[in-house]
Motif scaffolding. Structure first.
Motif, PDB file in Angstrom:
ATOM      1  N   TRP A 187      -4.747  -3.637  16.075  1.00 27.17           N
ATOM      2  CA  TRP A 187      -4.267  -2.912  14.888  1.00 27.17           C
ATOM      3  C   TRP A 187      -5.304  -1.889  14.438  1.00 27.17           C
ATOM      4  CZ3 TRP A 187       0.590  -3.016  13.510  1.00 27.17           C
ATOM      5  CH2 TRP A 187       0.956  -2.307  12.357  1.00 27.17           C
ATOM      6  N   PRO A 188      -4.896  -0.640  14.147  1.00 28.89           N
ATOM      7  CA  PRO A 188      -5.860   0.383  13.733  1.00 28.89           C
ATOM      8  C   PRO A 188      -6.453   0.103  12.354  1.00 28.89           C
ATOM      9  CG  PRO A 188      -3.612   1.241  13.616  1.00 28.89           C
ATOM     10  CD  PRO A 188      -3.520  -0.096  14.285  1.00 28.89           C
ATOM     11  N   VAL A 189      -7.740   0.359  12.230  1.00 30.35           N
ATOM     12  CA  VAL A 189      -8.425   0.226  10.949  1.00 30.35           C
ATOM     13  C   VAL A 189      -8.696   1.625  10.410  1.00 30.35           C
ATOM     14  CG1 VAL A 189     -10.510  -0.594   9.785  1.00 30.35           C
ATOM     15  CG2 VAL A 189      -9.482  -1.947  11.622  1.00 30.35           C
ATOM     16  N   ARG A 190      -8.330   1.848   9.147  1.00 32.88           N
ATOM     17  CA  ARG A 190      -8.446   3.185   8.566  1.00 32.88           C
ATOM     18  C   ARG A 190      -9.299   3.131   7.298  1.00 32.88           C
ATOM     19  NH1 ARG A 190      -2.938   6.081   7.787  1.00 32.88           N
ATOM     20  NH2 ARG A 190      -4.447   7.770   7.419  1.00 32.88           N
ATOM     21  N   PRO A 191     -10.604   3.205   7.461  1.00 29.33           N
ATOM     22  CA  PRO A 191     -11.492   3.117   6.297  1.00 29.33           C
ATOM     23  C   PRO A 191     -11.392   4.301   5.357  1.00 29.33           C
ATOM     24  CG  PRO A 191     -12.732   3.650   8.289  1.00 29.33           C
ATOM     25  CD  PRO A 191     -11.341   3.315   8.733  1.00 29.33           C
ATOM     26  N   GLU A 192     -10.775   5.410   5.829  1.00 31.70           N
ATOM     27  CA  GLU A 192     -10.688   6.596   4.976  1.00 31.70           C
ATOM     28  C   GLU A 192      -9.619   6.476   3.895  1.00 31.70           C
ATOM     29  OE1 GLU A 192      -7.458   7.265   8.042  1.00 31.70           O
ATOM     30  OE2 GLU A 192      -9.439   6.326   7.948  1.00 31.70           O
ATOM     31  N   LEU A 193      -8.763   5.478   3.977  1.00 26.20           N
ATOM     32  CA  LEU A 193      -7.734   5.292   2.949  1.00 26.20           C
ATOM     33  C   LEU A 193      -8.389   4.873   1.628  1.00 26.20           C
ATOM     34  CD1 LEU A 193      -4.972   3.482   5.050  1.00 26.20           C
ATOM     35  CD2 LEU A 193      -5.004   5.864   4.297  1.00 26.20           C
ATOM     36  N   PRO A 194      -7.719   5.109   0.496  1.00 28.13           N
ATOM     37  CA  PRO A 194      -8.354   4.853  -0.814  1.00 28.13           C
ATOM     38  C   PRO A 194      -8.375   3.370  -1.191  1.00 28.13           C
ATOM     39  CG  PRO A 194      -6.144   5.733  -1.131  1.00 28.13           C
ATOM     40  CD  PRO A 194      -6.406   5.796   0.347  1.00 28.13           C
ATOM     41  N   TRP A 195      -9.121   2.586  -0.436  1.00 31.04           N
ATOM     42  CA  TRP A 195      -9.181   1.147  -0.672  1.00 31.04           C
ATOM     43  C   TRP A 195      -9.899   0.803  -1.975  1.00 31.04           C
ATOM     44  CZ3 TRP A 195      -5.724  -1.070   2.069  1.00 31.04           C
ATOM     45  CH2 TRP A 195      -5.449  -0.657   3.370  1.00 31.04           C
ATOM     46  N   HIS A 196     -10.553   1.764  -2.594  1.00 32.37           N
ATOM     47  CA  HIS A 196     -11.202   1.555  -3.885  1.00 32.37           C
ATOM     48  C   HIS A 196     -10.210   1.631  -5.041  1.00 32.37           C
ATOM     49  CE1 HIS A 196     -10.905   5.871  -3.280  1.00 32.37           C
ATOM     50  NE2 HIS A 196     -10.880   5.978  -4.595  1.00 32.37           N
ATOM     51  N   ASP A 197      -8.994   2.116  -4.762  1.00 31.16           N
ATOM     52  CA  ASP A 197      -7.987   2.351  -5.799  1.00 31.16           C
ATOM     53  C   ASP A 197      -7.098   1.101  -5.914  1.00 31.16           C
ATOM     54  OD1 ASP A 197      -5.468   3.055  -7.018  1.00 31.16           O
ATOM     55  OD2 ASP A 197      -5.962   5.162  -6.722  1.00 31.16           O
ATOM     56  N   ALA A 198      -7.162   0.408  -7.055  1.00 29.32           N
ATOM     57  CA  ALA A 198      -6.433  -0.850  -7.226  1.00 29.32           C
ATOM     58  C   ALA A 198      -4.932  -0.669  -7.070  1.00 29.32           C
ATOM     59  CB  ALA A 198      -6.750  -1.452  -8.592  1.00 29.32           C
ATOM     60  N   GLU A 199      -4.410   0.439  -7.555  1.00 27.52           N
ATOM     61  CA  GLU A 199      -2.963   0.678  -7.440  1.00 27.52           C
ATOM     62  C   GLU A 199      -2.568   0.864  -5.980  1.00 27.52           C
ATOM     63  OE1 GLU A 199       0.464   3.732  -9.183  1.00 27.52           O
ATOM     64  OE2 GLU A 199      -1.543   3.684 -10.083  1.00 27.52           O
ATOM     65  N   PHE A 200      -3.381   1.590  -5.213  1.00 28.52           N
ATOM     66  CA  PHE A 200      -3.102   1.768  -3.793  1.00 28.52           C
ATOM     67  C   PHE A 200      -3.153   0.426  -3.069  1.00 28.52           C
ATOM     68  CE2 PHE A 200      -4.665   2.168   0.551  1.00 28.52           C
ATOM     69  CZ  PHE A 200      -3.700   2.987   1.105  1.00 28.52           C
ATOM     70  N   VAL A 201      -4.163  -0.380  -3.362  1.00 27.30           N
ATOM     71  CA  VAL A 201      -4.327  -1.669  -2.693  1.00 27.30           C
ATOM     72  C   VAL A 201      -3.132  -2.575  -2.971  1.00 27.30           C
ATOM     73  CG1 VAL A 201      -5.722  -3.784  -2.627  1.00 27.30           C
ATOM     74  CG2 VAL A 201      -6.830  -1.543  -2.619  1.00 27.30           C
ATOM     75  N   GLU A 202      -2.654  -2.584  -4.212  1.00 27.41           N
ATOM     76  CA  GLU A 202      -1.495  -3.415  -4.560  1.00 27.41           C
ATOM     77  C   GLU A 202      -0.269  -2.990  -3.762  1.00 27.41           C
ATOM     78  OE1 GLU A 202       1.093  -4.854  -8.475  1.00 27.41           O
ATOM     79  OE2 GLU A 202      -0.593  -3.477  -8.712  1.00 27.41           O
TER      80      GLU A 202
END
Length: 298
Positions: A123-138
Motif C-alpha cells: 500500500w502506498p504511503v503518502r506523507p505529504e497529505l495533511p495528516w496534521h489536520d484533525a478534520e482531514f484525519v477524521e
C-alpha cells in the motif's frame, strides 16, 4: 512476568484489555495523555504519542515484551512509533479496522474480504497529505489506518501484526451508533437504510479485548481480521433492536446520509485466518441480544 504497554487503553475495549492483562499476571503500563487514571495496578505513562520528545522522555529506561497500539491513526504516528520503539519491544500489535477495506474498489457481493485484499507491504504511503489536520484525519480514517499498517510493515523494526476489527458494538460505545437506531425506533421515526441493504461484519467490546489479550501471547505477524460469525444488515439490526415492536425503514433522500452500519456494498470480512491461528469466534446472534438489553438499561 511479561511487560506489556498499551498505547491508549483508557476507554471502551482498551480498558477491558488492560484489566485482562493485569488479572492474568502481566506487568501492564498504559501510555496516554493522562486525562483518565488507569485501573488500579496499572502504571500510567503520560505523553502525547505525537510528540516525539515527550514520548522519548516517557519511555526512557523502559522496554516491553509487547506493545499494543490502540490509537495509531496516521502514517506519521506510525513513523514516530517505529523510531521510539525500535529496540524497546519484542512485538508490536496495532488495532486496525474493517474500514481499511473501504478503498473504493468494487468487491464481489457475498465474497468475504480477506486480509490479502489490502496488503500493507504494497500500500502506498503518502506523507505529504495533511495528516496534521484533525478534520482531514477524521475523514481519512480508513486511509490513515492503511498507511499506518504499511509504515510498520515495511520498517521491519520489530515483529508486527495488525488486528483489523469488525464494527465494534458495546454498552460503552462512545460513538452513539447503536443509540441512533434505538432512538429512531423508540420515536417511531424511520431508520434510513440503503435500498440494497448490504451486510457487514461485527464484533463486540468483550470479544475485541479478549482477542487482543490472546494475541499478546502469540507470535503471528501481518494483518488478521477479527469478526464474529454472522454478518448483519442494517435491517437485521433494526429487527433485533425493535425486538418485536414495529419499526420503519426508508431510503435516504439525495444528499441525505444513511444510518450508521447501512451499506450500499457488500462489506463482510473473512475471519478464517483468526480461526486458523486457533482463536474460537462467537456468533453475532449469540451475544447481540444480551448486549442490546444491557445497553437499553444504561
Amino acid at each position: 512476568m511479561e511487560k506489556i504497554l498499551v498505547i491508549g487503553g483508557n476507554r471502551y475495549f482498551g480498558r477491558h484489555l488492560t484489566t485482562l492483562l493485569r488479572d492474568t499476571g502481566a506487568q501492564v503500563s498504559v501510555l496516554n495523555r493522562g486525562s483518565t487514571p488507569p485501573p488500579p495496578g496499572i502504571t500510567q505513562l503520560v505523553a502525547d504519542r505525537g510528540d516525539e520528545a515527550a514520548l522519548t522522555a516517557a519511555l526512557a529506561g523502559r522496554d516491553f515484551d509487547v506493545v499494543v497500539d490502540q490509537v495509531c491513526y496516521t502514517p506519521p504516528q506510525a513513523e514516530l512509533a517505529v523510531h521510539a520503539f525500535a529496540g524497546r519491544t519484542g512485538r508490536y500489535l496495532m488495532t486496525s479496522t474493517i474500514e481499511v477495506y473501504d478503498t473504493g474498489v468494487p468487491h464481489p457481493a457475498g465474497v468475504p474480504l480477506a486480509e490479502s485484499a489490502v496488503d500493507p507491504a504494497q500500500w502506498p504511503v503518502r506523507p505529504e497529505l495533511p495528516w496534521h489536520d484533525a478534520e482531514f484525519v477524521e475523514g481519512a480514517y480508513g486511509e490513515g489506518k492503511r498507511q499506518a499498517e504499511a509504515v510498520f510493515t515495511r520498517a521491519g523494526a520489530f515483529p508486527f501484526a495488525a488486528v483489523r476489527l469488525g464494527h465494534v458494538l458495546g454498552t460503552a460505545d462512545f460513538t452513539g451508533r447503536l443509540a441512533h437506531y434505538a432512538e429512531r425506533i423508540d420515536a417511531g421515526r424511520p431508520v434510513l437504510v440503503h435500498r440494497e441493504d448490504q451486510p457487514s461484519s461485527y464484533t463486540n467490546e468483550q470479544e475485541a479485548a479478549a482477542f487482543l489479550h490472546w494475541a499478546v501471547g502469540q507470535d503471528f505477524t501481518g494483518p488478521v481480521n477479527l469478526a464474529s460469525h454472522g454478518e448483519l444488515t442494517a435491517t437485521d439490526l433494526c429487527e433485533l433492536i425493535a425486538d418485536g415492536r414495529p419499526y420503519r425503514t426508508a431510503a435516504p433522500a439525495p444528499g441525505e446520509q444513511a444510518s450508521p452500519f447501512s451499506f450500499d456494498r457488500y462489506y463482510g470480512m473473512d475471519n478464517s485466518r483468526a480461526q486458523q491461528l486457533g482463536y474460537p469466534l462467537a456468533h453475532t446472534r449469540d451475544w447481540l441480544p444480551g448486549l442490546l438489553t444491557a445497553a437499553a438499561t444504561r
